[in-house]
Enzyme design. Structure first.
Site, PDB file in Angstrom:
ATOM      1  N   SER A  92      41.875  42.090  37.214  1.00 26.45           N
ATOM      2  CA  SER A  92      41.874  41.247  36.049  1.00 26.45           C
ATOM      3  C   SER A  92      43.211  40.732  35.677  1.00 26.45           C
ATOM      4  O   SER A  92      44.487  41.216  36.358  1.00 26.45           O
ATOM      5  CB  SER A  92      41.523  42.085  34.957  1.00 26.45           C
ATOM      6  OG  SER A  92      41.600  41.573  33.744  1.00 26.45           O
TER       7      SER A  92
ATOM      8  N   TYR B  26      42.044  49.866  29.989  1.00 30.62           N
ATOM      9  CA  TYR B  26      41.470  48.745  30.863  1.00 30.62           C
ATOM     10  C   TYR B  26      42.566  48.113  31.497  1.00 30.62           C
ATOM     11  O   TYR B  26      42.506  48.143  32.884  1.00 30.62           O
ATOM     12  CB  TYR B  26      40.860  47.652  29.870  1.00 30.62           C
ATOM     13  CG  TYR B  26      40.236  46.695  30.491  1.00 30.62           C
ATOM     14  CD1 TYR B  26      38.844  46.545  31.253  1.00 30.62           C
ATOM     15  CD2 TYR B  26      40.763  45.350  30.647  1.00 30.62           C
ATOM     16  CE1 TYR B  26      38.285  45.783  31.856  1.00 30.62           C
ATOM     17  CE2 TYR B  26      40.202  44.110  31.506  1.00 30.62           C
ATOM     18  CZ  TYR B  26      39.122  44.594  32.134  1.00 30.62           C
ATOM     19  OH  TYR B  26      38.702  43.548  32.770  1.00 30.62           O
TER      20      TYR B  26
END
Length: 259
Positions: free
Chosen positions: A145, A158
């Site tokens: 990401s 995350y």
């Protein structure tokens, strides 16, 4: 003329987290006659719908309901897929976020995020390497990401899990080059998926999942090591990673970050 990339035309493709979001979009993007898709996801109904769409486009599809946190089950599934048709491309896409835009990730959420995003990726990639290494070819893509470049206060687990995936994948690219296995790390910015649908803040440079899937397919075919997009978001992320803490702390405090 330059020789074509060995990654240009994968015929047997395995995708985790294929029941929605980028995983589903990638499955549909690759689906065509002559292609075998091995898909897994935790939501059987949504996975079945994705499989039906891919079959309608001419692909052979074998879909399995599977939790990627189970190492033995994932290893058995990857091996079974490879026996059915030798895998050309494995996309370790399965991932979750806590959706804690205004709060703090608790211990249970943190462990769950790392279990899926990091352990689930390892559980998928290691048996894929074992299958590809003897024949000296194959490609593995790890879904990281843009949030992997600088941790932000709204989603520490995350960001941390995706940072681990990114760095591990970048290192694997060099480690596996001599074995003929290509490795790419995918670092999307904001993509319109169920994961980002819960966000209640402006998402700059938001892309559709279909557009992101087309871009990823093109970059994987060219054997790009790091696939970070869109360009302006990537530039901002790299800049954020280089900022001193005194500045970065003010910019990243309480800001959520999701793929």
């Amino acid at each position: 003329m330059p020789s074509p990339s060995p990654c240009a035309d994968p015929a047997a493709i395995l995708i985790t987290g294929a029941s929605s979001g980028l995983g589903a979009a990638l499955a549909v993007e690759y689906a065509t006659a002559g292609i075998t898709l091995f898909l897994c996801g935790r939501d059987e109904a949504r996975l079945a719908a994705v499989a039906a769409t891919c079959r309608a486009r001419g692909a052979e599809v074998l879909a399995t309901s599977l939790d990627v946190t189970g190492a033995e089950a994932v290893a058995a599934w990857v091996a079974a897929c490879d026996r059915h048709r030798p895998l050309d491309l494995v996309i370790a896409n399965a991932g979750i976020s806590a959706g804690t835009a205004g709060g703090t990730e608790g211990a249970e959420q943190t462990r769950a995020i790392f279990a899926v995003n990091l352990d689930g990726t390892v559980n998928t990639v290691m048996p894929a390497i074992a299958a590809m290494r003897p024949r000296g070819r194959g490609q593995i893509a790890l879904m990281s990401s843009m949030a992997s470049f600088r941790g932000v206060g709204g989603a520490p687990a995350y960001c941390g899990s995706k940072a681990a995936v990114r760095v591990w994948g970048e290192a694997l690219r060099g480690a596996l080059a001599a074995d003929g296995i290509a490795v790419s790390v995918i670092c999307p910015g904001f993509v319109a998926t169920p994961m980002t649908a819960i966000n209640d803040f402006a998402m700059p440079f938001l892309m559709t999942a279909d557009s992101a899937a087309r871009l990823i397919r093109r970059k994987l075919a060219a054997n790009r090591g790091r696939i970070a997009f869109p360009g302006p978001m990537a530039a901002l992320s790299w800049l954020a990673a280089a900022l001193p803490d005194s500045i970065a702390d003010r910019l990243t405090r309480h800001l959520p970050a999701k793929r």
